[in-house]
Design a protein around this motif. Structure first.
Motif, PDB file in Angstrom:
ATOM      1  N   GLU A  93       8.442  54.657  85.056  1.00 30.22           N
ATOM      2  CA  GLU A  93       9.658  55.372  85.445  1.00 30.22           C
ATOM      3  C   GLU A  93       9.410  56.186  86.714  1.00 30.22           C
ATOM      4  OE1 GLU A  93      10.696  57.425  81.833  1.00 30.22           O
ATOM      5  OE2 GLU A  93      11.116  55.514  80.823  1.00 30.22           O
ATOM      6  N   ASN A  94       8.231  56.821  86.798  1.00 32.20           N
ATOM      7  CA  ASN A  94       7.886  57.557  88.013  1.00 32.20           C
ATOM      8  C   ASN A  94       7.753  56.604  89.194  1.00 32.20           C
ATOM      9  OD1 ASN A  94       7.917  59.972  86.588  1.00 32.20           O
ATOM     10  ND2 ASN A  94       5.710  59.978  86.256  1.00 32.20           N
ATOM     11  N   LEU A  95       7.125  55.444  88.963  1.00 28.43           N
ATOM     12  CA  LEU A  95       7.012  54.429  90.011  1.00 28.43           C
ATOM     13  C   LEU A  95       8.392  53.966  90.458  1.00 28.43           C
ATOM     14  CD1 LEU A  95       5.534  52.337  91.771  1.00 28.43           C
ATOM     15  CD2 LEU A  95       5.398  50.879  89.736  1.00 28.43           C
ATOM     16  N   ASN A  96       9.261  53.664  89.490  1.00 31.06           N
ATOM     17  CA  ASN A  96      10.605  53.204  89.839  1.00 31.06           C
ATOM     18  C   ASN A  96      11.391  54.257  90.609  1.00 31.06           C
ATOM     19  OD1 ASN A  96      10.292  50.621  88.820  1.00 31.06           O
ATOM     20  ND2 ASN A  96      11.036  51.170  86.791  1.00 31.06           N
ATOM     21  N   GLY A 110      14.716  52.597  98.503  1.00 33.66           N
ATOM     22  CA  GLY A 110      15.639  51.466  98.490  1.00 33.66           C
ATOM     23  C   GLY A 110      15.035  50.199  97.924  1.00 33.66           C
ATOM     24  N   CYS A 111      13.950  50.331  97.173  1.00 33.75           N
ATOM     25  CA  CYS A 111      13.249  49.175  96.594  1.00 33.75           C
ATOM     26  C   CYS A 111      13.417  49.159  95.082  1.00 33.75           C
ATOM     27  CB  CYS A 111      11.751  49.249  96.901  1.00 33.75           C
ATOM     28  SG  CYS A 111      11.294  49.149  98.630  1.00 33.75           S
ATOM     29  N   THR A 112      13.060  48.023  94.490  1.00 31.95           N
ATOM     30  CA  THR A 112      12.930  47.890  93.042  1.00 31.95           C
ATOM     31  C   THR A 112      11.566  47.264  92.780  1.00 31.95           C
ATOM     32  OG1 THR A 112      13.783  45.622  92.884  1.00 31.95           O
ATOM     33  CG2 THR A 112      15.417  47.420  92.855  1.00 31.95           C
ATOM     34  N   PHE A 113      11.248  47.097  91.504  1.00 33.41           N
ATOM     35  CA  PHE A 113       9.977  46.454  91.175  1.00 33.41           C
ATOM     36  C   PHE A 113       9.944  45.014  91.676  1.00 33.41           C
ATOM     37  CE2 PHE A 113       6.439  44.807  88.735  1.00 33.41           C
ATOM     38  CZ  PHE A 113       5.536  45.844  88.852  1.00 33.41           C
ATOM     39  N   GLU A 114      11.105  44.395  91.849  1.00 36.64           N
ATOM     40  CA  GLU A 114      11.169  43.031  92.393  1.00 36.64           C
ATOM     41  C   GLU A 114      10.615  42.952  93.814  1.00 36.64           C
ATOM     42  OE1 GLU A 114      12.033  40.173  90.734  1.00 36.64           O
ATOM     43  OE2 GLU A 114      12.038  41.499  88.990  1.00 36.64           O
ATOM     44  N   ALA A 139       3.954  47.703  79.492  1.00 42.81           N
ATOM     45  CA  ALA A 139       4.205  47.414  80.908  1.00 42.81           C
ATOM     46  C   ALA A 139       5.062  46.168  81.096  1.00 42.81           C
ATOM     47  CB  ALA A 139       2.881  47.251  81.657  1.00 42.81           C
ATOM     48  N   SER A 140       4.956  45.214  80.176  1.00 45.14           N
ATOM     49  CA  SER A 140       5.675  43.954  80.360  1.00 45.14           C
ATOM     50  C   SER A 140       7.185  44.143  80.450  1.00 45.14           C
ATOM     51  CB  SER A 140       5.321  42.970  79.249  1.00 45.14           C
ATOM     52  OG  SER A 140       5.796  43.443  78.008  1.00 45.14           O
ATOM     53  N   ALA A 141       7.718  45.180  79.850  1.00 44.31           N
ATOM     54  CA  ALA A 141       9.156  45.455  79.926  1.00 44.31           C
ATOM     55  C   ALA A 141       9.585  45.810  81.350  1.00 44.31           C
ATOM     56  CB  ALA A 141       9.520  46.602  78.988  1.00 44.31           C
ATOM     57  N   TYR A 142       8.659  46.304  82.157  1.00 44.24           N
ATOM     58  CA  TYR A 142       8.950  46.709  83.533  1.00 44.24           C
ATOM     59  C   TYR A 142       8.540  45.645  84.546  1.00 44.24           C
ATOM     60  CZ  TYR A 142       9.521  51.296  81.459  1.00 44.24           C
ATOM     61  OH  TYR A 142       9.939  52.341  80.682  1.00 44.24           O
ATOM     62  N   TRP A 143       7.700  44.723  84.130  1.00 44.50           N
ATOM     63  CA  TRP A 143       7.062  43.787  85.053  1.00 44.50           C
ATOM     64  C   TRP A 143       8.023  42.772  85.646  1.00 44.50           C
ATOM     65  CZ3 TRP A 143       2.727  45.491  86.795  1.00 44.50           C
ATOM     66  CH2 TRP A 143       1.901  44.664  87.531  1.00 44.50           C
ATOM     67  N   GLY A 144       9.079  42.416  84.900  1.00 45.48           N
ATOM     68  CA  GLY A 144      10.052  41.468  85.427  1.00 45.48           C
ATOM     69  C   GLY A 144       9.623  40.024  85.213  1.00 45.48           C
ATOM     70  N   GLU A 145      10.410  39.148  85.812  1.00 44.89           N
ATOM     71  CA  GLU A 145      10.191  37.709  85.669  1.00 44.89           C
ATOM     72  C   GLU A 145       9.219  37.188  86.725  1.00 44.89           C
ATOM     73  OE1 GLU A 145      11.525  35.920  83.151  1.00 44.89           O
ATOM     74  OE2 GLU A 145      12.358  37.823  82.434  1.00 44.89           O
ATOM     75  N   ALA A 146       8.612  36.046  86.452  1.00 42.46           N
ATOM     76  CA  ALA A 146       7.735  35.381  87.417  1.00 42.46           C
ATOM     77  C   ALA A 146       8.567  34.895  88.603  1.00 42.46           C
ATOM     78  CB  ALA A 146       7.026  34.207  86.742  1.00 42.46           C
ATOM     79  N   PRO A 147       8.014  34.809  89.751  1.00 40.12           N
ATOM     80  CA  PRO A 147       6.612  35.063  90.077  1.00 40.12           C
ATOM     81  C   PRO A 147       6.318  36.560  90.121  1.00 40.12           C
ATOM     82  CG  PRO A 147       7.793  34.487  92.074  1.00 40.12           C
ATOM     83  CD  PRO A 147       8.769  34.368  90.937  1.00 40.12           C
ATOM     84  N   ALA A 188       4.930  47.471  98.297  1.00 43.14           N
ATOM     85  CA  ALA A 188       6.203  46.746  98.167  1.00 43.14           C
ATOM     86  C   ALA A 188       6.727  46.392  99.548  1.00 43.14           C
ATOM     87  CB  ALA A 188       7.221  47.615  97.429  1.00 43.14           C
ATOM     88  N   ARG A 189       7.508  45.349  99.586  1.00 44.18           N
ATOM     89  CA  ARG A 189       8.215  44.936 100.805  1.00 44.18           C
ATOM     90  C   ARG A 189       9.493  45.745 100.881  1.00 44.18           C
ATOM     91  NH1 ARG A 189       9.029  40.018  99.294  1.00 44.18           N
ATOM     92  NH2 ARG A 189      10.955  40.605  98.304  1.00 44.18           N
TER      93      ARG A 189
END
Length: 134
Positions: free
Chosen positions: A58-61, A68-72, A95-103, A126-127
């Motif tokens: 949550e702190n990272l997000n 203006g970024c997300t974990f994606e 952590a997997s709940a925050y990790w998102g989908e592959a790749p 992050a980009r």
């Protein structure tokens, strides 16, 4: 020396000022985020490991969102784990709940003996969205 383009999430600047570091810096289309731990607003650790990992994300997000970024947008992650043999499965389930989908982003996991009272820390690169896709 050029001025650093620092990103501060809402409500936590005093914590970063007290500890003398920047939460994130924009540079050349990338966002470099300092290690985020499961700290409460006052900087104290969450005592429960799963709650600590959730709060770290949550702190990272919050830092990512302030830029203006997300974990994606994360391309590289480094995690630090105290006693990884005992804690990895619990941490990774949370952590997997925050990790998102592959790749998924690249990942380096490091076992450590001390994290200032915490058991988990995550830092990322992050980009920045305006930097475009590559």
């Amino acid at each position: 020396m050029a001025t650093r383009d620092v990103v501060f999430p809402p409500g936590r600047q005093a914590l970063y000022d007290r500890n003398r570091y920047s939460p994130a810096i924009r540079s050349n289309g990338l966002l470099f985020v300092s290690g985020q731990v499961g700290s409460r607003e006052d900087g104290s650790p969450e005592p429960d490991l799963q709650a600590q990992v959730r709060r770290a994300f949550e702190n990272l997000n919050a830092v990512l969102g302030a830029a203006g970024c997300t974990f994606e947008d994360v391309i590289d992650a480094t995690v630090f784990i105290v006693d990884p043999a005992a804690n990895f499965e619990t941490i990774w389930q949370t952590a997997s709940a925050y990790w998102g989908e592959a790749p998924h982003p690249t990942l380096t996991a490091v076992g450590v003996t001390w994290l200032y009272g915490f058991q988990f820390e995550i830092k990322v690169i992050a980009r920045l969205p305006q930097a475009g896709q590559s």
